[in-house]
Design an enzyme around this catalytic site. Structure first.
Site, PDB file in Angstrom:
ATOM      1  CD  GLU A 166     -17.363 -44.298  -6.464  1.00  0.00           C
ATOM      2  OE1 GLU A 166     -18.145 -44.202  -7.419  1.00  0.00           O
ATOM      3  OE2 GLU A 166     -17.063 -45.406  -5.965  1.00  0.00           O
ATOM      4  CB  CYS A 176     -21.174 -55.411  -6.879  1.00  0.00           C
ATOM      5  SG  CYS A 176     -22.392 -54.104  -7.025  1.00  0.00           S
ATOM      6  CE1 TYR A 228     -14.178 -45.406 -13.393  1.00  0.00           C
ATOM      7  CE2 TYR A 228     -16.394 -45.045 -12.563  1.00  0.00           C
ATOM      8  CZ  TYR A 228     -15.527 -45.224 -13.621  1.00  0.00           C
ATOM      9  OH  TYR A 228     -16.015 -45.232 -14.893  1.00  0.00           O
ATOM     10  CG  HIS A 242     -39.644 -25.322 -15.558  1.00  0.00           C
ATOM     11  ND1 HIS A 242     -38.311 -25.014 -15.681  1.00  0.00           N
ATOM     12  CD2 HIS A 242     -40.220 -24.300 -14.892  1.00  0.00           C
ATOM     13  CE1 HIS A 242     -38.100 -23.826 -15.119  1.00  0.00           C
ATOM     14  NE2 HIS A 242     -39.236 -23.386 -14.638  1.00  0.00           N
ATOM     15  CD  GLU A 275     -36.201 -27.160 -17.016  1.00  0.00           C
ATOM     16  OE1 GLU A 275     -37.013 -26.770 -17.871  1.00  0.00           O
ATOM     17  OE2 GLU A 275     -36.279 -26.848 -15.805  1.00  0.00           O
ATOM     18  CB  CYS A 328     -21.663 -51.110  -6.292  1.00  0.00           C
ATOM     19  SG  CYS A 328     -20.855 -52.263  -7.375  1.00  0.00           S
ATOM     20  CE  LYS A 382     -20.068 -46.513  -4.723  1.00  0.00           C
ATOM     21  NZ  LYS A 382     -19.266 -46.944  -5.849  1.00  0.00           N
TER      22      LYS A 382
HETATM   23  P1  NDP Z   1      -8.981 -46.895 -11.494  1.00  0.00           P
HETATM   24  O1  NDP Z   1      -8.333 -47.648 -12.576  1.00  0.00           O
HETATM   25  O2  NDP Z   1     -10.222 -46.136 -11.752  1.00  0.00           O
HETATM   26  O3  NDP Z   1      -7.933 -45.888 -10.866  1.00  0.00           O
HETATM   27  C1  NDP Z   1      -6.702 -46.322 -10.398  1.00  0.00           C
HETATM   28  C2  NDP Z   1      -5.892 -45.112 -10.039  1.00  0.00           C
HETATM   29  O4  NDP Z   1      -4.693 -45.517  -9.413  1.00  0.00           O
HETATM   30  C3  NDP Z   1      -5.505 -44.289 -11.258  1.00  0.00           C
HETATM   31  O5  NDP Z   1      -5.616 -42.947 -10.916  1.00  0.00           O
HETATM   32  C4  NDP Z   1      -4.066 -44.714 -11.500  1.00  0.00           C
HETATM   33  O6  NDP Z   1      -3.302 -43.708 -12.074  1.00  0.00           O
HETATM   34  C5  NDP Z   1      -3.593 -44.968 -10.098  1.00  0.00           C
HETATM   35  N1  NDP Z   1      -2.495 -45.942 -10.030  1.00  0.00           N
HETATM   36  C6  NDP Z   1      -2.446 -47.156 -10.622  1.00  0.00           C
HETATM   37  N2  NDP Z   1      -1.297 -47.775 -10.339  1.00  0.00           N
HETATM   38  C7  NDP Z   1      -0.598 -46.943  -9.546  1.00  0.00           C
HETATM   39  C8  NDP Z   1       0.676 -47.014  -8.942  1.00  0.00           C
HETATM   40  N3  NDP Z   1       1.458 -48.078  -9.069  1.00  0.00           N
HETATM   41  N4  NDP Z   1       1.087 -45.972  -8.198  1.00  0.00           N
HETATM   42  C9  NDP Z   1       0.313 -44.879  -8.057  1.00  0.00           C
HETATM   43  N5  NDP Z   1      -0.902 -44.750  -8.616  1.00  0.00           N
HETATM   44  C10 NDP Z   1      -1.354 -45.778  -9.350  1.00  0.00           C
HETATM   45  O7  NDP Z   1      -9.146 -47.966 -10.332  1.00  0.00           O
HETATM   46  P2  NDP Z   1     -10.054 -47.976  -9.030  1.00  0.00           P
HETATM   47  O8  NDP Z   1      -9.356 -48.848  -8.072  1.00  0.00           O
HETATM   48  O9  NDP Z   1     -10.429 -46.607  -8.629  1.00  0.00           O
HETATM   49  O10 NDP Z   1     -11.342 -48.719  -9.549  1.00  0.00           O
HETATM   50  C11 NDP Z   1     -11.211 -49.968 -10.233  1.00  0.00           C
HETATM   51  C12 NDP Z   1     -12.311 -50.121 -11.227  1.00  0.00           C
HETATM   52  O11 NDP Z   1     -13.504 -50.457 -10.551  1.00  0.00           O
HETATM   53  C13 NDP Z   1     -12.637 -48.842 -12.012  1.00  0.00           C
HETATM   54  O12 NDP Z   1     -11.874 -48.708 -13.155  1.00  0.00           O
HETATM   55  C14 NDP Z   1     -14.078 -49.014 -12.314  1.00  0.00           C
HETATM   56  O13 NDP Z   1     -14.208 -49.699 -13.530  1.00  0.00           O
HETATM   57  C15 NDP Z   1     -14.601 -49.860 -11.174  1.00  0.00           C
HETATM   58  N6  NDP Z   1     -15.318 -49.023 -10.200  1.00  0.00           N
HETATM   59  C16 NDP Z   1     -16.471 -48.446 -10.605  1.00  0.00           C
HETATM   60  C17 NDP Z   1     -17.192 -47.659  -9.750  1.00  0.00           C
HETATM   61  C18 NDP Z   1     -18.444 -47.031 -10.237  1.00  0.00           C
HETATM   62  O14 NDP Z   1     -18.956 -47.434 -11.271  1.00  0.00           O
HETATM   63  N7  NDP Z   1     -18.950 -46.015  -9.546  1.00  0.00           N
HETATM   64  C19 NDP Z   1     -16.755 -47.425  -8.374  1.00  0.00           C
HETATM   65  C20 NDP Z   1     -15.509 -48.070  -8.061  1.00  0.00           C
HETATM   66  C21 NDP Z   1     -14.832 -48.841  -8.942  1.00  0.00           C
HETATM   67  P3  NDP Z   1      -3.359 -43.352 -13.646  1.00  0.00           P
HETATM   68  O15 NDP Z   1      -4.588 -42.526 -13.847  1.00  0.00           O
HETATM   69  O16 NDP Z   1      -2.110 -42.591 -13.877  1.00  0.00           O
HETATM   70  O17 NDP Z   1      -3.404 -44.660 -14.361  1.00  0.00           O
END
Ligand code: NDP
Length: 456
Positions: A180, A42, A176, A433, A438, A47, A50
């Site tokens: 982002e 983080c 995410y 307001h 609101e 976080c 980012k």
């Molecule tokens: P996520 O799980 O959010 O997203 C992963 C994405 O990659 C999904 O769209 C998934 O598809 C796709 N994917 C997974 N495997 C493959 C593959 N083999 N080939 C192609 N596409 C694939 O992971 P992130 O890496 O974005 O983030 C990890 C975690 O970190 C998040 O879940 C979140 O909990 C945390 N995070 C939180 C943030 C915040 O609070 N602002 C910011 C960044 C991270 P599908 O949808 O089909 O599964």
């Protein structure tokens, strides 16, 4: 330094540092072992940097509407300045983490650690530490699909240290990190594409949030390529050519994988001591973060309960209260709000409409409006606010916002929801307001309702 402790923590990220400090505060003799920098994902490569990058990228939107307020802006952007200032801030935060640990009299050991027994940790140097309790808080790392040329791509880890911005970037994933970083790169002037195997970004989020974000990303010039994946990467001069599973090929200045994160559980000696893991390699724990070996606990992303910093912190704190504070504490994972720092921003807590509609009769309130800040300009993007309640003014089940400061607003709604607030409770709050928030306390009639499972 003695080699005998009440607690040895492996991993100085959000969960491990919190656990070490609280346990130290209870008088435990604590060591924390970290092979990289203090602060974890983080603070060092997640976080915090980012969000700093997101702030940097958002100036583009501000410059766009600045003329409507009479400002003339002749802007240019310097990536090395943002990188250097971000690095300075991360160093400051790392020092704050170190002094927090020092204040709790925690020994910081900079080394790699593996489990050598239920009460033994072996360091890379060969030194062995013994501990009444061991906490594994080693986090997670980016997962990269096993495809030819994967080494040509970067992950979020490298995105924080690029020597220069690429002219274009392809980001794989629809979660995410993908949205982002697409926001960041596009805002900083990089031609940005997302390739996602699904039908729309942010699977599982409320459909209005997904649609609104999709439109917002596209209006910022981000190309969305759906229902295909990267099959292979190859170098072609300065560029990387991506071949997709649908047969298309295209060159990009850089390719980034944002395809999820895997628990950092390999090579830790878990098998040696008999700590159980699930099918994804995440350490299996009970409600008190205890593993299958009673003296070994685990918190945070390595347990894959919810990959979020505030959850790791809670789990670390609850562990220390339970084991060293004589206050058995289980973390409640049932109501977790999150914010996605895309542009537009999304924040959400509780049930999405598609989930809530399966739980009985519900009322759905939706507002769409131009943020006041945009009204002098031609910018037509709408904020979307959605409140989902049990029927007839009942309990609030979900709050979903897309638009400026969504995270700030939903954080406050989360307090009300954690107190089981009803629509009537929201209505009692007097509006402030003019604000966007609101809207949440001035909804009169449901926009639509679900009765007996059907949308009416
Ligand atoms: P996520 O799980 O959010 O997203 C992963 C994405 O990659 C999904 O769209 C998934 O598809 C796709 N994917 C997974 N495997 C493959 C593959 N083999 N080939 C192609 N596409 C694939 O992971 P992130 O890496 O974005 O983030 C990890 C975690 O970190 C998040 O879940 C979140 O909990 C945390 N995070 C939180 C943030 C915040 O609070 N602002 C910011 C960044 C991270 P599908 O949808 O089909 O599964």
């Amino acid at each position: 330094m003695s080699d005998s402790y009440d607690l040895v923590v492996i991993g100085a990220g959000s969960g491990g540092v919190r656990a070490a400090r609280i346990a130290g505060g209870y008088g435990a003799r604590v060591a924390i072992v970290e092979e990289y920098r203090i602060g974890g994902t983080c603070v060092i490569r997640g976080c915090v940097p980012k969000k700093l990058f997101v702030y940097g990228a958002r100036f583009r939107d501000l410059f766009e509407i600045a003329p409507s307020f009479g400002w003339t802006v002749d802007a240019s952007f310097d990536w090395p300045t943002l990188l250097a200032n971000k690095d300075k801030e991360i160093e400051r935060l790392e020092k704050a983490y170190v002094s927090g640990l020092d204040g709790a009299k925690v020994d910081i050991i900079r080394d790699r650690a593996v489990l050598a027994g239920p009460n033994t940790v072996r360091l890379g140097s060969g030194r062995e530490l013994t501990a009444k309790t061991i906490l594994v808080a080693t986090g997670a790392r980016p997962f990269v699909p096993d495809i030819p040329g994967r080494e040509l791509g970067i992950t979020s880890n490298e995105a924080f240290h690029l020597a220069q911005l690429p002219h274009s970037i392809l980001i794989e994933g629809g979660g995410y990190v993908a949205v982002e970083f697409a926001t960041i790169f596009a805002g900083l002037g990089v031609a940005t594409s997302i390739v996602y195997r699904g039908e729309q970004v942010l699977r599982g989020f409320d459909h209005d949030m997904r649609e609104g974000l999709e439109a917002g990303l596209q209006s910022r010039g981000i190309r969305l390529i759906y229902q295909t994946s990267i099959k292979a990467l190859r170098q072609a001069g300065e560029d990387i050519v991506a071949s997709f599973t649908d047969g298309v090929e295209a060159p990009f200045g850089a390719v980034m994988f944002a395809t999820g994160r895997s628990p950092n559980s390999a090579g830790l000696g878990l098998e040696t001591v008999g700590v159980g893991v699930d099918g994804y390699g995440a350490i299996a724990v009970d409600a008190y973060s205890q593993t299958s070996v009673p003296s070994i606990y685990a918190v945070g992303d390595v347990t894959n309960r919810a990959q979020l910093t505030p959850i790791a912190i809670r789990e670390g704190h609850a562990f220390a209260d339970t084991v060293f504070g004589d206050k058995p504490t289980a973390v409640d994972h049932s109501l977790i709000g999150t914010a996605v720092f895309s542009e537009p921003e999304i924040a959400t807590i509780g049930l999405a409409e598609h989930d809530a509609a399966t739980r009985g009769d519900i009322d759905v309130y939706v507002a769409r409006f131009r943020p006041m800040m945009n009204t002098l300009s031609l910018k037509s993007e709408r904020t979307i606010m959605k409140l989902i309640t049990l029927k007839d003014g009942g309990k609030v089940l979900g709050v979903h916002i897309l638009g400026p400061s969504a995270g700030e607003i939903v954080q406050m709604a989360a307090i009300a929801m954690s107190m089981n607030a009803t629509k009537a409770d929201f209505d009692r709050a007097v509006a402030m307001h003019p604000t966007a928030a609101e809207e949440l306390v001035t909804f009169k009639k449901p926009t639509y309702v679900y009765r007996d499972g059907a949308k009416v």
